[in-house]
Design an enzyme around this catalytic site. Structure first.
Site, PDB file in Angstrom:
ATOM      1  N   GLY A 233      43.250 -90.869  35.877  1.00 19.21           N
ATOM      2  CA  GLY A 233      43.192 -89.733  34.959  1.00 19.21           C
ATOM      3  C   GLY A 233      42.262 -88.666  35.483  1.00 19.21           C
ATOM      4  N   GLY A 234      42.289 -88.483  36.811  1.00 25.54           N
ATOM      5  CA  GLY A 234      41.311 -87.628  37.485  1.00 25.54           C
ATOM      6  C   GLY A 234      41.633 -86.154  37.548  1.00 25.54           C
ATOM      7  N   ASP A 259      47.105 -89.463  37.920  1.00 26.35           N
ATOM      8  CA  ASP A 259      47.207 -88.748  36.649  1.00 26.35           C
ATOM      9  C   ASP A 259      48.683 -88.499  36.369  1.00 26.35           C
ATOM     10  OD1 ASP A 259      46.609 -87.219  34.297  1.00 26.35           O
ATOM     11  OD2 ASP A 259      44.692 -86.668  35.189  1.00 26.35           O
ATOM     12  N   ASP A 279      50.514 -93.512  34.498  1.00 20.87           N
ATOM     13  CA  ASP A 279      50.179 -93.513  33.078  1.00 20.87           C
ATOM     14  C   ASP A 279      49.222 -94.674  32.844  1.00 20.87           C
ATOM     15  OD1 ASP A 279      50.013 -93.806  30.339  1.00 20.87           O
ATOM     16  OD2 ASP A 279      52.178 -93.826  29.993  1.00 20.87           O
ATOM     17  N   PHE A 280      47.989 -94.372  32.444  1.00 21.15           N
ATOM     18  CA  PHE A 280      46.997 -95.452  32.339  1.00 21.15           C
ATOM     19  C   PHE A 280      47.238 -96.401  31.169  1.00 21.15           C
ATOM     20  CE2 PHE A 280      44.463 -91.490  31.099  1.00 21.15           C
ATOM     21  CZ  PHE A 280      44.733 -91.578  29.745  1.00 21.15           C
ATOM     22  N   HIS A 299      36.683 -91.524  26.200  1.00 25.06           N
ATOM     23  CA  HIS A 299      36.185 -90.862  24.982  1.00 25.06           C
ATOM     24  C   HIS A 299      37.305 -90.142  24.230  1.00 25.06           C
ATOM     25  CE1 HIS A 299      35.259 -86.429  26.336  1.00 25.06           C
ATOM     26  NE2 HIS A 299      36.394 -86.863  26.845  1.00 25.06           N
TER      27      HIS A 299
END
EC number: 2.1.1.-
Length: 391
Positions: A233-234, A259, A279-280, A299
């Site tokens: 997701g960088g 990402d 997709d994480f 978060h």
């Protein structure tokens, strides 16, 4: 007494960021001390007016300047300008006295400077807001959907019986926009691009993580031919580029940026860095990397979704070898900074998520089968790098 106070005021007026060039922590502490001093000097009425009138009126006017194209047009010139000259830069005709009144507020708020009557000078902040390559967090953060979600938060909390918001499909943002934050991004390519640039700009503001975490240990302990770092997701690759800048000798392909495809379009990275759509919420395809890195990802999600992300990553890790690195806010037990606490409420409003206290991080990672090795706070004490490994 009056003369000593005047001398003190003159001394304070001479302090600037250059005085702290080599000590970032001292600069941040000085800002906190200065803000506390201001609050001690203000009366309750003055603080109330500041909160309800002064701050609340600045953001809408920043947005008006954005709509008129003034930030970008002025930044492209980058010099002192008259009121009439500023009006000529507008993409829409407007009344000159209206513009004068708007400028009066923005100069009083130090967004840009009033050189003389009807004459203005740009500041670092105003030039920054006009640089579209950076995706200003000020203009993005003052966008109607964001501000609307903050405004609607009291109503949303009342309607949900003051329960902690933890459903990503139900938030103050979705109440405002009619859809969740992520749904709106997925349906609006332009907004998604603007958000990506905003996140890129925000990341570049932060202290580079290799400056306060022992990245040398990752390289030293890495097995030849195996991935060293997977940045999950960088976004545009700011963090993995910072790792490469410190360790330029790593092999091509040992650094991987993951990402969504739309986010990877923004990535202009060194050819040594492999771009990989991922997709994480699905299983991590890179097995046995030295480190898996999440920056400002978890978060965005409540504990249930964050745990899902972690559980999709953990099986790819090797016990005694792989590290899980989380760079995020870790709220201290007492004494949270204003930015940390404000970001928590921002996450609540936009996403029904949260900034996690240290104890919550410990519980979450344990549920995922991980143990925390060490907390590495950045010099600004804004974020913390959480180093974890398999239990």
């Amino acid at each position: 007494m009056a003369s000593s106070v005047a001398t003190l005021v003159k001394s304070l007026d001479k302090i600037n960021a250059a005085d702290f060039e080599s000590d970032e922590a001292a600069r941040v502490n000085a800002i906190a001390a200065a803000q506390k001093m201001i609050h001690r000097l203000q009366s309750g009425v003055e603080r109330g007016i500041e909160l309800t009138h002064q701050r609340s009126t600045v953001f809408p006017i920043i947005d008006v300047f954005e709509d008129l194209g003034l930030w970008e047009a002025w930044a492209s010139q980058g010099h002192e300008i008259s009121l009439e000259g500023l009006a000529q830069l507008s993409n829409t005709p407007l009344a000159l006295n209206l513009l004068r009144r708007l400028c009066r507020l923005l100069t009083a708020a130090d967004i840009f400077e009033e050189k003389s009557e009807d004459c203005y000078t740009p500041t670092e902040l105003s030039l920054y807001m006009g640089d579209k390559t950076k995706g200003s967090q000020v203009s993005q953060g003052s966008a109607p959907g964001w501000v609307g979600s903050y405004t609607n938060l009291p109503i949303f909390l009342k309607e949900t019986a003051y329960q902690e918001p933890l459903d990503p499909k139900k938030s103050a943002y979705s109440k405002t926009a009619g859809k969740s934050f992520w749904e709106e991004l997925s349906q609006d390519p332009l907004q998604q691009e603007n958000f990506g640039r905003f996140m890129s700009s925000w990341a570049k503001f932060k202290v580079p993580w290799p400056a306060f975490y022992d990245t040398e240990s990752l390289v030293r302990g890495a097995e030849p031919g195996m991935p060293i770092l997977v940045d999950i997701g960088g976004n545009d690759g700011t963090d993995v580029e910072r790792f490469l800048a410190k360790h330029p000798g790593v092999a091509a392909g040992s650094l991987i940026l993951q990402d969504r495809p739309a986010a990877l379009k923004l990535a202009k990275v060194d050819q040594k860095i492999e771009l990989m759509p991922h997709d994480f919420f699905t299983p991590q395809p890179v097995i046995g990397s030295r480190a898996y890195f999440f920056h400002a990802v978890l978060h965005d999600w409540d504990d249930a979704h964050a745990l899902d992300i972690l559980r999709n990553t953990v099986p790819a890790m090797r016990k005694g070898y792989s590290k899980l690195l989380i760079l995020d806010i870790a709220i201290p037990r007492t004494g949270a900074s204003l930015i940390q606490a404000a970001m928590d409420i921002s996450m609540m409003s936009l996403l029904s998520s949260l900034e996690r206290p240290i104890t919550t991080w410990e519980i979450l990672l344990k549920k995922a089968g991980l143990k925390i090795v060490k907390f590495w706070p950045d010099p600004r004490r804004y974020e913390t790098l959480i180093e974890a490994e398999l239990e």
